[in-house]
Design an enzyme around this catalytic site. Structure first.
Site: not given
Ligand SMILES: Nc1ncnc2c1ncn2[C@@H]1O[C@H](COP(=O)(O)OP(=O)(O)O)[C@@H](O)[C@H]1O
Ligand SMILES: [Mg+2]
Length: 311
Positions: A17, A147, A213, A252, A254, A267, A269, A273
């Site tokens: 990143e 990301s 992005y 943040r 998610d 997760e 962060n 960003g």
């Molecule tokens: N279990 C899930 N069900 C539906 N969408 C998911 C799931 N896990 C991740 N995503 C999608 O993938 C994206 C990235 O996942 P995330 O776990 O937040 O990892 P990163 O650290 O890459 O942001 C999320 O913002 C969401 O759009």
């Molecule tokens: Mg994420």
């Protein structure tokens, strides 16, 4: 105004990143400079960082490094050793939050909702059984990346091995997660206060690197449209998830919210960003906190945890 002494903004770094971090870091640096703060930028690299910091004369650090090295406890350990107060979470919380598997285990243990998952450590697994347990579609993720790098949504059993191989380019350990169909949301946290909930809408399969992005058709909704009850639940859970990992300062969280309105933790962060597309500045703005104030408040929260404990 508080006196911060000389502040080093750490950005760039060796992680995947890097580009995002450079942009976040430049934004923060400019915002602090415009407020009359004595600030230097450091493109932080393993090996040279301690010397770079000492040469800079910095008395406090604004950490804008995303991903491994800067967000996973390594830089935090270096700053603790040098006795420099820094923004964001400490060593342990940073390491835990960078690791999606350990985050999920802790949340599960704390009774917080996170999508069901299985671990894949090698190149092969019983794909048929995984699909029987978790259903389709599925999300495949490297456990320590950000990301959306290395993440895929898998719609068919046959596509699973290739998705795992792709995720393994980023990490030896991969998790396969139940797909939550519904709405995507995120909750920023500043000084243990949840910011307004943002709902994200993308025309893509999920919120991938392009949606984050590059695309200009990703939509960000504040208020989220999910209603006050769900929003309050999301903010409450965001803080519980933050505390479960021992996070501090800002961050943040998610989520996916399923069709029944149930939030699921994805997760945290710990160095979100700060680009022009970024979510924490957007949420802060909705709460009446402009970018300059946001950067100053994050900076004011900088601490060295060893000193905090001793003092
Ligand atoms: N279990 C899930 N069900 C539906 N969408 C998911 C799931 N896990 C991740 N995503 C999608 O993938 C994206 C990235 O996942 P995330 O776990 O937040 O990892 P990163 O650290 O890459 O942001 C999320 O913002 C969401 O759009
Ligand atoms: Mg994420």
């Amino acid at each position: 105004m508080e006196s911060f002494g000389r502040v080093a903004v750490l950005y760039g770094g060796p992680a995947g990143e890097r580009e995002v971090s450079l942009e976040s870091g430049r934004n923060v640096l400019e915002a602090l400079q415009a407020q009359g703060i004595d600030v230097v930028g450091i493109d932080a690299m393993p090996g040279t960082l301690p010397a770079q910091l000492q040469a800079s004369g910095a008395q406090r650090v604004f950490n804008m490094l995303h991903g491994r090295f800067g967000e996973d406890g390594v830089v935090q350990g270096c700053l603790e050793t040098l006795g420099l107060p820094y923004t964001g979470s400490g060593v342990l919380a940073s390491s835990l939050a960078m690791d999606k598997l350990r985050s999920k285990w802790l949340w599960h243990g704390a009774g917080l909702p996170t999508p069901e998952f299985r671990i894949v450590r090698g190149e092969t697994a019983d794909w048929t059984e995984l699909v029987a347990v978790l259903g389709l579609p599925l999300m495949v993720k490297p456990i320590r990346e950000g990301s959306s790098l290395g993440i895929s949504k898998v719609n068919a059993l046959e596509a699973l091995p290739a998705a795992v191989a792709e995720a393994r380019r980023f990490d030896d350990t991969v998790i396969i997660e139940r797909f939550i169909k519904g709405q995507e949301t995120t909750v920023g946290i500043l000084e243990r206060q949840p910011l307004p909930v943002i709902r994200l809408e993308t025309a893509r399969e999920f919120y991938d690197y392009t949606a984050k992005y590059l695309a200009d058709d990703t939509r960000y909704l504040i208020p989220s449209g999910l209603g006050e009850t769900v929003e309050r639940r999301l903010q409450e859970l965001a803080l519980q998830a933050f505390d479960a990992l021992g996070c501090s300062g800002w961050g943040r969280v998610d989520f996916m919210v399923d069709e029944a309105g149930q939030p699921w933790l994805l997760e945290i962060n710990t160095v979100p960003g700060m680009t022009s597309h970024s979510l924490v500045p957007m949420a802060a703005k909705a709460a009446g906190i402009d970018f300059a104030t946001l950067t100053r408040r994050i900076l004011a929260g900088a601490q060295c945890q060893m000193q905090a404990r001793a003092g």
